[in-house]
Design a protein around this motif. Structure first.
Motif, PDB file in Angstrom:
ATOM      1  N   MET A   1      28.987 -20.997   0.252  1.00 46.39           N
ATOM      2  CA  MET A   1      29.177 -19.627  -0.204  1.00 46.39           C
ATOM      3  C   MET A   1      30.533 -19.435  -0.881  1.00 46.39           C
ATOM      4  O   MET A   1      30.655 -18.692  -1.815  1.00 46.39           O
ATOM      5  CB  MET A   1      29.025 -18.670   0.966  1.00 46.39           C
ATOM      6  CG  MET A   1      29.298 -17.250   0.591  1.00 46.39           C
ATOM      7  SD  MET A   1      28.398 -16.149   1.645  1.00 46.39           S
ATOM      8  CE  MET A   1      28.672 -14.648   0.790  1.00 46.39           C
ATOM      9  N   GLY A   2      31.567 -20.094  -0.410  1.00 43.88           N
ATOM     10  CA  GLY A   2      32.869 -19.979  -1.047  1.00 43.88           C
ATOM     11  C   GLY A   2      33.655 -18.764  -0.612  1.00 43.88           C
ATOM     12  O   GLY A   2      33.246 -17.998   0.259  1.00 43.88           O
ATOM     13  N   THR A   3      34.798 -18.587  -1.248  1.00 42.42           N
ATOM     14  CA  THR A   3      35.677 -17.451  -0.990  1.00 42.42           C
ATOM     15  C   THR A   3      35.508 -16.449  -2.121  1.00 42.42           C
ATOM     16  O   THR A   3      35.756 -16.770  -3.285  1.00 42.42           O
ATOM     17  CB  THR A   3      37.147 -17.925  -0.901  1.00 42.42           C
ATOM     18  OG1 THR A   3      37.257 -18.902   0.135  1.00 42.42           O
ATOM     19  CG2 THR A   3      38.068 -16.763  -0.604  1.00 42.42           C
ATOM     20  N   ARG A   4      35.089 -15.260  -1.760  1.00 43.44           N
ATOM     21  CA  ARG A   4      34.876 -14.192  -2.757  1.00 43.44           C
ATOM     22  C   ARG A   4      36.196 -13.468  -3.003  1.00 43.44           C
ATOM     23  O   ARG A   4      36.899 -13.110  -2.060  1.00 43.44           O
ATOM     24  CB  ARG A   4      33.814 -13.214  -2.257  1.00 43.44           C
ATOM     25  CG  ARG A   4      32.451 -13.877  -2.066  1.00 43.44           C
ATOM     26  CD  ARG A   4      31.549 -13.066  -1.186  1.00 43.44           C
ATOM     27  NE  ARG A   4      32.196 -12.935   0.117  1.00 43.44           N
ATOM     28  CZ  ARG A   4      31.882 -12.048   1.038  1.00 43.44           C
ATOM     29  NH1 ARG A   4      30.929 -11.179   0.827  1.00 43.44           N
ATOM     30  NH2 ARG A   4      32.520 -11.996   2.191  1.00 43.44           N
ATOM     31  N   LEU A   5      36.510 -13.262  -4.294  1.00 45.49           N
ATOM     32  CA  LEU A   5      37.781 -12.657  -4.697  1.00 45.49           C
ATOM     33  C   LEU A   5      37.566 -11.354  -5.453  1.00 45.49           C
ATOM     34  O   LEU A   5      36.635 -11.243  -6.249  1.00 45.49           O
ATOM     35  CB  LEU A   5      38.545 -13.609  -5.619  1.00 45.49           C
ATOM     36  CG  LEU A   5      38.796 -15.034  -5.153  1.00 45.49           C
ATOM     37  CD1 LEU A   5      39.469 -15.823  -6.258  1.00 45.49           C
ATOM     38  CD2 LEU A   5      39.622 -15.045  -3.881  1.00 45.49           C
ATOM     39  N   LEU A   6      38.469 -10.412  -5.229  1.00 44.57           N
ATOM     40  CA  LEU A   6      38.602  -9.208  -6.055  1.00 44.57           C
ATOM     41  C   LEU A   6      39.965  -9.298  -6.707  1.00 44.57           C
ATOM     42  O   LEU A   6      40.978  -9.469  -6.024  1.00 44.57           O
ATOM     43  CB  LEU A   6      38.508  -7.945  -5.198  1.00 44.57           C
ATOM     44  CG  LEU A   6      38.938  -6.635  -5.875  1.00 44.57           C
ATOM     45  CD1 LEU A   6      38.074  -6.322  -7.099  1.00 44.57           C
ATOM     46  CD2 LEU A   6      38.895  -5.490  -4.867  1.00 44.57           C
ATOM     47  N   LEU A   7      40.009  -9.214  -8.041  1.00 42.47           N
ATOM     48  CA  LEU A   7      41.259  -9.252  -8.796  1.00 42.47           C
ATOM     49  C   LEU A   7      41.519  -7.876  -9.381  1.00 42.47           C
ATOM     50  O   LEU A   7      40.673  -7.335 -10.110  1.00 42.47           O
ATOM     51  CB  LEU A   7      41.175 -10.276  -9.929  1.00 42.47           C
ATOM     52  CG  LEU A   7      40.624 -11.663  -9.600  1.00 42.47           C
ATOM     53  CD1 LEU A   7      40.555 -12.517 -10.847  1.00 42.47           C
ATOM     54  CD2 LEU A   7      41.435 -12.335  -8.529  1.00 42.47           C
ATOM     55  N   ILE A   8      42.686  -7.319  -9.062  1.00 45.51           N
ATOM     56  CA  ILE A   8      43.086  -6.033  -9.630  1.00 45.51           C
ATOM     57  C   ILE A   8      44.571  -6.085  -9.972  1.00 45.51           C
ATOM     58  O   ILE A   8      45.301  -6.960  -9.513  1.00 45.51           O
ATOM     59  CB  ILE A   8      42.791  -4.827  -8.700  1.00 45.51           C
ATOM     60  CG1 ILE A   8      43.507  -4.965  -7.363  1.00 45.51           C
ATOM     61  CG2 ILE A   8      41.295  -4.652  -8.506  1.00 45.51           C
ATOM     62  CD1 ILE A   8      43.347  -3.756  -6.459  1.00 45.51           C
ATOM     63  N   SER A   9      44.991  -5.124 -10.755  1.00 44.38           N
ATOM     64  CA  SER A   9      46.397  -5.009 -11.114  1.00 44.38           C
ATOM     65  C   SER A   9      46.669  -3.604 -11.616  1.00 44.38           C
ATOM     66  O   SER A   9      45.736  -2.854 -11.923  1.00 44.38           O
ATOM     67  CB  SER A   9      46.752  -6.036 -12.207  1.00 44.38           C
ATOM     68  OG  SER A   9      48.148  -6.045 -12.433  1.00 44.38           O
ATOM     69  N   ASP A 152      34.950 -22.047  -4.787  1.00 44.52           N
ATOM     70  CA  ASP A 152      34.094 -22.828  -3.907  1.00 44.52           C
ATOM     71  C   ASP A 152      34.289 -24.312  -4.186  1.00 44.52           C
ATOM     72  O   ASP A 152      34.088 -24.760  -5.323  1.00 44.52           O
ATOM     73  CB  ASP A 152      32.636 -22.437  -4.139  1.00 44.52           C
ATOM     74  CG  ASP A 152      31.693 -22.998  -3.101  1.00 44.52           C
ATOM     75  OD1 ASP A 152      32.151 -23.517  -2.065  1.00 44.52           O
ATOM     76  OD2 ASP A 152      30.472 -22.916  -3.327  1.00 44.52           O
ATOM     77  N   ASP A 153      34.730 -25.044  -3.185  1.00 42.99           N
ATOM     78  CA  ASP A 153      34.832 -26.503  -3.270  1.00 42.99           C
ATOM     79  C   ASP A 153      35.575 -26.969  -4.521  1.00 42.99           C
ATOM     80  O   ASP A 153      35.073 -27.795  -5.291  1.00 42.99           O
ATOM     81  CB  ASP A 153      33.435 -27.128  -3.197  1.00 42.99           C
ATOM     82  CG  ASP A 153      33.480 -28.616  -2.898  1.00 42.99           C
ATOM     83  OD1 ASP A 153      34.465 -29.080  -2.277  1.00 42.99           O
ATOM     84  OD2 ASP A 153      32.537 -29.320  -3.304  1.00 42.99           O
TER      85      ASP A 153
END
Length: 164
Positions: A1-9, A152-153
């Motif tokens: 599944m991996g690591t889910r990211l939210l990118l904001i600035s 992910d990986d």
């Protein structure tokens, strides 16, 4: 599944908005890590995001001493085999890829802000440059934006620019 990211600035609260948009908070609830590339303006934004997910962030040029005491100017973290860096400002868009290759030799992905202009390119050495724009201050852009991605990986995948 991996690591889910939210990118904001560049949230600029309370100058550009009174609070984070509901869409940002929903995304924050759905991810493992929020990456914020500076110009929070209010430490309350950091506090709020930390109630939704883990946060990796840096201070920006509009952030005061309270945020500068809590956040670095440059952040680095390895996430599922991908070396991620975060900065606020990268300078002019001309030759950005070449300059960032020289300045950030130890990362695979560099998340940045400041311009409020979404950006997704790859440098000559293969580093991915991502600017999510701003969810609260679109400036000359047609929409408020954020990005989502999955690590992910050893691979960054599913990078998506989301318009609000």
């Amino acid at each position: 599944m991996g690591t889910r990211l939210l990118l904001i600035s560049d949230t600029h609260i309370p100058g550009r908005a009174r609070r984070l948009p509901d869409a940002v908070l929903r995304e924050a609830d759905a991810v493992d890590l929020v990456i914020h590339a500076g110009d929070w303006v209010s430490g309350a934004v950091l506090d709020e995001l930390e109630t939704h997910a883990e946060v990796l962030g840096v201070f920006g040029n509009n952030d005061g001493t309270d945020l500068r005491a809590r956040l670095p100017e440059v952040a680095r973290r390895e996430i599922d085999g991908v070396r991620v860096g975060v900065v606020h400002e990268t300078g002019a868009s001309a030759r950005r890829e070449t300059r960032m290759d020289a300045a950030h030799t130890d990362v695979d992905v560099l998340v940045f802000g400041h311009s409020h202009i979404p950006w997704d390119t790859t440098t000559p050495r293969g580093m991915r440059l991502l600017n999510p724009g701003s969810p609260t201050d679109r400036r000359r852009q047609p929409h408020h934006t954020l990005m989502t991605a999955v690590v992910d990986d050893g691979t960054l995948r599913d990078v998506r620019l989301v318009t609000l």
